[in-house]
Write a protein that holds these residues in place. Structure first.
Motif, PDB file in Angstrom:
ATOM      1  N   ALA A  22      -2.430   3.745  -6.249  1.00 51.25           N
ATOM      2  CA  ALA A  22      -2.833   2.660  -7.153  1.00 51.25           C
ATOM      3  C   ALA A  22      -2.884   1.327  -6.411  1.00 51.25           C
ATOM      4  CB  ALA A  22      -1.869   2.569  -8.336  1.00 51.25           C
ATOM      5  N   VAL A  23      -1.895   1.051  -5.586  1.00 49.85           N
ATOM      6  CA  VAL A  23      -1.873  -0.207  -4.824  1.00 49.85           C
ATOM      7  C   VAL A  23      -3.050  -0.248  -3.847  1.00 49.85           C
ATOM      8  CG1 VAL A  23      -0.585  -1.495  -3.069  1.00 49.85           C
ATOM      9  CG2 VAL A  23       0.599  -0.608  -5.079  1.00 49.85           C
ATOM     10  N   ILE A  24      -3.258   0.838  -3.127  1.00 46.97           N
ATOM     11  CA  ILE A  24      -4.360   0.865  -2.155  1.00 46.97           C
ATOM     12  C   ILE A  24      -5.709   0.872  -2.864  1.00 46.97           C
ATOM     13  CG2 ILE A  24      -5.457   2.256  -0.349  1.00 46.97           C
ATOM     14  CD1 ILE A  24      -2.618   2.884   0.638  1.00 46.97           C
ATOM     15  N   GLY A  25      -5.800   1.569  -3.993  1.00 43.97           N
ATOM     16  CA  GLY A  25      -7.037   1.543  -4.774  1.00 43.97           C
ATOM     17  C   GLY A  25      -7.350   0.142  -5.276  1.00 43.97           C
ATOM     18  N   PHE A  57      -9.385  -3.095  10.696  1.00 39.25           N
ATOM     19  CA  PHE A  57      -7.965  -2.769  10.778  1.00 39.25           C
ATOM     20  C   PHE A  57      -7.381  -2.530   9.384  1.00 39.25           C
ATOM     21  CE2 PHE A  57      -3.591  -4.240  10.330  1.00 39.25           C
ATOM     22  CZ  PHE A  57      -2.943  -3.296  11.124  1.00 39.25           C
ATOM     23  N   LEU A  58      -7.671  -3.440   8.440  1.00 41.71           N
ATOM     24  CA  LEU A  58      -7.151  -3.275   7.079  1.00 41.71           C
ATOM     25  C   LEU A  58      -7.638  -1.976   6.445  1.00 41.71           C
ATOM     26  CD1 LEU A  58      -7.386  -6.887   5.609  1.00 41.71           C
ATOM     27  CD2 LEU A  58      -5.337  -5.653   6.377  1.00 41.71           C
ATOM     28  N   PHE A  59      -8.919  -1.668   6.647  1.00 40.06           N
ATOM     29  CA  PHE A  59      -9.450  -0.433   6.085  1.00 40.06           C
ATOM     30  C   PHE A  59      -8.752   0.786   6.680  1.00 40.06           C
ATOM     31  CE2 PHE A  59     -12.212   3.243   6.251  1.00 40.06           C
ATOM     32  CZ  PHE A  59     -12.514   3.397   4.912  1.00 40.06           C
ATOM     33  N   TYR A  60      -8.695   0.851   7.998  1.00 40.75           N
ATOM     34  CA  TYR A  60      -8.127   2.032   8.639  1.00 40.75           C
ATOM     35  C   TYR A  60      -6.619   2.129   8.461  1.00 40.75           C
ATOM     36  CZ  TYR A  60     -12.661   3.225  10.423  1.00 40.75           C
ATOM     37  OH  TYR A  60     -13.978   3.589  10.501  1.00 40.75           O
ATOM     38  N   ALA A  61      -5.936   1.009   8.335  1.00 45.73           N
ATOM     39  CA  ALA A  61      -4.488   1.047   8.063  1.00 45.73           C
ATOM     40  C   ALA A  61      -4.244   1.626   6.668  1.00 45.73           C
ATOM     41  CB  ALA A  61      -3.884  -0.339   8.193  1.00 45.73           C
ATOM     42  N   SER A  62      -5.014   1.169   5.685  1.00 47.25           N
ATOM     43  CA  SER A  62      -4.849   1.700   4.325  1.00 47.25           C
ATOM     44  C   SER A  62      -5.272   3.162   4.264  1.00 47.25           C
ATOM     45  CB  SER A  62      -5.632   0.858   3.320  1.00 47.25           C
ATOM     46  OG  SER A  62      -7.015   0.891   3.577  1.00 47.25           O
ATOM     47  N   PHE A  63      -6.334   3.497   4.956  1.00 47.36           N
ATOM     48  CA  PHE A  63      -6.799   4.883   5.048  1.00 47.36           C
ATOM     49  C   PHE A  63      -5.709   5.763   5.668  1.00 47.36           C
ATOM     50  CE2 PHE A  63      -9.103   8.194   7.456  1.00 47.36           C
ATOM     51  CZ  PHE A  63      -9.799   8.793   6.419  1.00 47.36           C
ATOM     52  N   GLY A  64      -5.083   5.268   6.719  1.00 53.62           N
ATOM     53  CA  GLY A  64      -4.013   6.014   7.384  1.00 53.62           C
ATOM     54  C   GLY A  64      -2.822   6.267   6.470  1.00 53.62           C
TER      55      GLY A  64
END
Length: 153
Positions: A22-25, A57-64
């Motif tokens: 939910a937070v990442i979404g 970086f933000l995208f891939y960190a959240s994806f990770g």
């Protein structure tokens, strides 16, 4: 780790994972225009002064975070199946992002339910059955695709 044990997940793990998602979404929803601009027109976003490295970086960190949490619960095969197959199926039938999301989410929901049902009925491992169900449905979607007229964008 390869196939996970999705039926043995505790409710505390489910709620913790749901909160993380939910937070990442919400994060991705708030910054969706920036992520889409970078994804669809990399050079244009750079020309507008967008810090590509920072947003990547933000995208891939959240994806990770999502992938790491998901693999711990469902296993590598199922997680990467969810990442790839609904997207490929949606790309067969739609050119725009909205319809692709609708097709991918619908496919993911229906095929997941069908895979769990088949797993129960055939007494087979749930993760592997869902992966195989996704594969079969994608093959069917690809086979039907040549017979369906695409609407112009």
């Amino acid at each position: 780790m390869l196939v996970g044990n999705i039926l043995a997940v505790s409710w505390s793990e489910v709620w913790l994972t749901a909160a993380l998602y939910a937070v990442i979404g919400a994060f991705h929803f708030v910054f969706r225009r920036r992520f889409l601009a970078i994804s669809l027109d990399h050079e244009g976003a750079a020309a507008q002064g967008v810090s590509l490295r920072f947003w990547d970086f933000l995208f891939y960190a959240s994806f990770g975070l999502v992938v790491t949490r998901s693999v711990a619960i469902a296993g590598v095969l199922l997680v990467f199946c969810y990442l790839i197959v609904p997207s490929v199926g949606a790309m067969l039938y739609a050119d725009r992002i909205g319809p692709r999301l609708a097709i991918g989410w619908t496919m993911g929901t229906i095929v997941s339910a069908l895979g769990v049902y088949l797993s129960l009925q055939l007494d087979m491992p749930t993760g592997a059955t869902i992966v195989c169900t996704f594969g079969l449905v994608l093959i069917l979607m690809a086979a039907v695709r040549p017979f369906i007229q695409r609407q112009p964008a």
